[in-house]
Design a protein around this motif. Structure first.
Motif, PDB file in Angstrom:
ATOM      1  N   GLY A  20       0.674  -1.159  -0.209  1.00 19.75           N
ATOM      2  CA  GLY A  20      -0.423  -0.057   0.372  1.00 19.75           C
ATOM      3  C   GLY A  20       0.753   1.088   0.319  1.00 19.75           C
ATOM      4  O   GLY A  20       0.253   2.214   0.366  1.00 19.75           O
ATOM      5  N   GLU A  21       2.233   2.099  -0.558  1.00 21.93           N
ATOM      6  CA  GLU A  21       2.843   2.104  -0.057  1.00 21.93           C
ATOM      7  C   GLU A  21       2.762   3.325  -2.020  1.00 21.93           C
ATOM      8  O   GLU A  21       4.214   2.652  -2.523  1.00 21.93           O
ATOM      9  N   TRP A  22       1.659   3.485  -2.333  1.00 18.37           N
ATOM     10  CA  TRP A  22       1.531   3.821  -3.838  1.00 18.37           C
ATOM     11  C   TRP A  22       2.748   4.527  -3.928  1.00 18.37           C
ATOM     12  O   TRP A  22       3.119   4.968  -4.854  1.00 18.37           O
ATOM     13  N   ASP A  23       2.820   6.314  -3.170  1.00 23.63           N
ATOM     14  CA  ASP A  23       3.506   7.060  -3.824  1.00 23.63           C
ATOM     15  C   ASP A  23       4.584   6.886  -4.056  1.00 23.63           C
ATOM     16  O   ASP A  23       5.704   7.041  -5.007  1.00 23.63           O
ATOM     17  N   SER A  24       5.567   5.660  -2.871  1.00 18.24           N
ATOM     18  CA  SER A  24       6.861   5.329  -3.117  1.00 18.24           C
ATOM     19  C   SER A  24       6.928   4.569  -4.753  1.00 18.24           C
ATOM     20  O   SER A  24       8.053   4.368  -5.237  1.00 18.24           O
ATOM     21  N   ALA A  25       5.205   3.730  -4.602  1.00 21.52           N
ATOM     22  CA  ALA A  25       6.347   2.641  -5.774  1.00 21.52           C
ATOM     23  C   ALA A  25       6.345   3.256  -7.160  1.00 21.52           C
ATOM     24  O   ALA A  25       6.700   3.521  -8.248  1.00 21.52           O
ATOM     25  N   ALA A  26       5.257   4.401  -7.254  1.00 21.37           N
ATOM     26  CA  ALA A  26       5.187   5.264  -8.725  1.00 21.37           C
ATOM     27  C   ALA A  26       6.114   6.104  -8.913  1.00 21.37           C
ATOM     28  O   ALA A  26       6.556   6.658  -9.775  1.00 21.37           O
ATOM     29  N   ALA A  27       6.487   6.877  -7.350  1.00 24.11           N
ATOM     30  CA  ALA A  27       7.931   7.514  -7.810  1.00 24.11           C
ATOM     31  C   ALA A  27       9.809   6.288  -8.117  1.00 24.11           C
ATOM     32  O   ALA A  27       9.810   7.417  -8.765  1.00 24.11           O
ATOM     33  N   LEU A  28       8.894   5.175  -7.532  1.00 26.51           N
ATOM     34  CA  LEU A  28      10.326   4.778  -8.322  1.00 26.51           C
ATOM     35  C   LEU A  28       9.832   4.281  -9.627  1.00 26.51           C
ATOM     36  O   LEU A  28      11.490   4.162 -10.341  1.00 26.51           O
ATOM     37  N   LEU A  29       8.839   4.559 -10.695  1.00 27.10           N
ATOM     38  CA  LEU A  29       8.764   4.480 -11.510  1.00 27.10           C
ATOM     39  C   LEU A  29       8.581   5.625 -12.950  1.00 27.10           C
ATOM     40  O   LEU A  29       8.273   5.346 -13.766  1.00 27.10           O
ATOM     41  N   ALA A  30       9.094   6.861 -11.692  1.00 29.75           N
ATOM     42  CA  ALA A  30       8.695   8.333 -12.737  1.00 29.75           C
ATOM     43  C   ALA A  30      10.601   8.160 -13.824  1.00 29.75           C
ATOM     44  O   ALA A  30      11.250   7.585 -13.718  1.00 29.75           O
ATOM     45  N   GLY A  31       9.650   8.853 -15.440  1.00 28.08           N
ATOM     46  CA  GLY A  31      11.090   8.621 -15.985  1.00 28.08           C
ATOM     47  C   GLY A  31      10.854   6.914 -16.926  1.00 28.08           C
ATOM     48  O   GLY A  31      11.310   7.231 -17.816  1.00 28.08           O
ATOM     49  N   GLU A  32       9.931   5.994 -16.564  1.00 24.43           N
ATOM     50  CA  GLU A  32      10.938   4.607 -16.832  1.00 24.43           C
ATOM     51  C   GLU A  32       9.884   4.836 -18.026  1.00 24.43           C
ATOM     52  O   GLU A  32       8.553   5.856 -18.199  1.00 24.43           O
ATOM     53  N   THR A  33       9.725   4.075 -19.706  1.00 27.77           N
ATOM     54  CA  THR A  33       9.085   4.099 -20.609  1.00 27.77           C
ATOM     55  C   THR A  33       8.820   3.379 -20.675  1.00 27.77           C
ATOM     56  O   THR A  33       8.258   2.349 -22.203  1.00 27.77           O
ATOM     57  N   GLY A  34       9.248   1.560 -20.888  1.00 30.38           N
ATOM     58  CA  GLY A  34       8.927   0.705 -21.402  1.00 30.38           C
ATOM     59  C   GLY A  34       7.688   0.216 -21.094  1.00 30.38           C
ATOM     60  O   GLY A  34       7.126   0.200 -20.140  1.00 30.38           O
ATOM     61  N   ALA A  35       6.999  -1.065 -21.423  1.00 30.87           N
ATOM     62  CA  ALA A  35       5.402  -0.904 -21.899  1.00 30.87           C
ATOM     63  C   ALA A  35       5.100  -1.488 -20.433  1.00 30.87           C
ATOM     64  O   ALA A  35       3.943  -1.245 -19.296  1.00 30.87           O
ATOM     65  N   ALA A  36       5.735  -2.453 -19.413  1.00 32.34           N
ATOM     66  CA  ALA A  36       5.352  -3.228 -18.211  1.00 32.34           C
ATOM     67  C   ALA A  36       5.802  -2.016 -16.957  1.00 32.34           C
ATOM     68  O   ALA A  36       5.110  -2.385 -16.051  1.00 32.34           O
ATOM     69  N   ALA A  37       6.188  -0.871 -17.817  1.00 32.47           N
ATOM     70  CA  ALA A  37       6.875  -0.465 -16.162  1.00 32.47           C
ATOM     71  C   ALA A  37       5.068   1.006 -16.385  1.00 32.47           C
ATOM     72  O   ALA A  37       4.709   1.173 -15.029  1.00 32.47           O
ATOM     73  N   LEU A  38       4.740   1.043 -17.464  1.00 29.27           N
ATOM     74  CA  LEU A  38       4.192   1.928 -17.586  1.00 29.27           C
ATOM     75  C   LEU A  38       2.743   1.150 -17.495  1.00 29.27           C
ATOM     76  O   LEU A  38       2.006   1.950 -17.010  1.00 29.27           O
ATOM     77  N   GLU A  39       2.522  -0.201 -17.240  1.00 25.41           N
ATOM     78  CA  GLU A  39       1.507  -0.228 -16.981  1.00 25.41           C
ATOM     79  C   GLU A  39       1.755  -0.644 -15.299  1.00 25.41           C
ATOM     80  O   GLU A  39       0.056  -0.551 -14.316  1.00 25.41           O
ATOM     81  N   LEU A  40       2.313  -1.191 -14.994  1.00 26.75           N
ATOM     82  CA  LEU A  40       2.550  -1.604 -12.944  1.00 26.75           C
ATOM     83  C   LEU A  40       2.252  -0.043 -12.909  1.00 26.75           C
ATOM     84  O   LEU A  40       1.444   0.022 -11.512  1.00 26.75           O
ATOM     85  N   LYS A  41       3.066   1.074 -13.590  1.00 24.28           N
ATOM     86  CA  LYS A  41       2.499   2.291 -12.538  1.00 24.28           C
ATOM     87  C   LYS A  41       0.808   2.830 -12.838  1.00 24.28           C
ATOM     88  O   LYS A  41       0.395   3.399 -12.365  1.00 24.28           O
ATOM     89  N   ALA A  42      -0.113   1.991 -14.037  1.00 28.20           N
ATOM     90  CA  ALA A  42      -0.763   2.844 -14.059  1.00 28.20           C
ATOM     91  C   ALA A  42      -1.734   1.571 -13.300  1.00 28.20           C
ATOM     92  O   ALA A  42      -2.951   2.345 -12.557  1.00 28.20           O
ATOM     93  N   ASP A  43      -1.462   0.513 -12.880  1.00 20.76           N
ATOM     94  CA  ASP A  43      -1.783  -0.532 -11.686  1.00 20.76           C
ATOM     95  C   ASP A  43      -1.708   0.478 -10.275  1.00 20.76           C
ATOM     96  O   ASP A  43      -2.829   0.274  -9.823  1.00 20.76           O
ATOM     97  N   ILE A  44      -0.303   1.295 -10.525  1.00 20.54           N
ATOM     98  CA  ILE A  44      -0.011   1.363  -8.746  1.00 20.54           C
ATOM     99  C   ILE A  44      -1.411   2.934  -8.918  1.00 20.54           C
ATOM    100  O   ILE A  44      -1.765   2.913  -7.537  1.00 20.54           O
ATOM    101  N   LEU A  45      -1.156   3.545  -9.722  1.00 15.04           N
ATOM    102  CA  LEU A  45      -2.101   4.632  -9.162  1.00 15.04           C
ATOM    103  C   LEU A  45      -3.262   4.550  -9.282  1.00 15.04           C
ATOM    104  O   LEU A  45      -4.035   5.615  -8.798  1.00 15.04           O
TER     105      LEU A  45
END
Length: 240
Positions: A20-45
């Motif tokens: 449930g540490e969504w803010d930290s999880a999203a921050a970790l993916l900031a700037g990532e452009t790969g499909a897997a990272a974008l999908e995970l970021k969307a899931d998190i947010l």
């Protein structure tokens, strides 16, 4: 960044999401452009929005950044539309159609079949009040969960089926289903979802039951720590 570094970053973000540490999880993916990272970021947010009811714009933007023809995008778009409808969060005129079309599309994909069937059932159950149609989708979702060994999906389906069992008069069986749902989530380490299961089980127990008090205490601690707005509201209603 090497492929190994990117892989590790995704894994850490997934673990933070589970907690449930969504803010930290999203921050970790900031700037990532790969499909897997974008999908995970969307899931998190999206999940952060679902539990906190804030920053829907960030969730919508992250979903819009995905390939619109992908199953992942269609399923998340459908879930966002459903959430607006169910919680009456300024729903759009075509949200029901968007949700149903997205679930139908994702249900045809073997990778998302079980989850899409569950969400489709919840849409029919909670928005259309069509319990008979919803039951067929819940059954499909449960079959998929058990076939694939997806205990998290099983826990979600059990939660919805338990109320039906309780309503038909088999209270002990329904309570047992809610307990199994809680145990499965706890075993997976899903902290926000575990708090939700604690709230829902507590609501079905007598006010003087010691187990209820323990569940309320545990769910309240997680709700305060993680900012779980609807769980906090549910606990306040139990205390009223």
């Amino acid at each position: 960044m090497s492929a190994v570094d990117a892989y590790m970053r995704l894994n850490v973000a997934r673990r933070l999401q589970v907690l449930g540490e969504w803010d930290s999880a999203a921050a970790l993916l900031a700037g990532e452009t790969g499909a897997a990272a974008l999908e995970l970021k969307a899931d998190i947010l999206y999940e952060r929005f679902l539990f906190r009811f804030d920053d829907i714009e960030a969730a919508a933007d992250a979903i819009a950044a995905l390939d619109p023809d992908s199953t992942h995008a269609r399923l998340l778009t459908a879930r966002l539309a459903y959430t607006r409808l169910y919680f009456d969060l300024d729903p759009l005129p075509d949200d029901y159609e968007t949700a149903e079309a997205g679930y139908r599309f994702a249900a045809a994909d073997p990778k998302t079949h079980g989850w899409a069937e569950f969400h489709w059932g919840a849409l029919l159950d909670n928005v259309r009040d069509d319990g008979a149609a919803a039951s067929a989708h819940y059954a499909n979702a449960m079959q998929a969960a058990r076939r694939e060994g997806d205990l998290v999906l099983e826990s979600i389906v059990l939660r919805h089926l338990a109320w039906r069992v309780i309503d038909t008069g088999d209270r002990d069986e329904g309570i047992g289903m809610l307990r199994r749902s809680l145990h499965l989530r706890a075993a997976a380490g899903l902290r926000p979802q575990t708090a939700a299961a604690q709230l829902l089980l507590a609501a079905e127990l007598p006010k003087d039951d010691p187990e209820r008090a323990s569940l309320v205490e545990a769910a309240g601690s997680a709700a305060d720590d993680l900012g779980l707005s609807w769980i906090r509201t549910g606990l306040e209603k139990l205390a009223a």
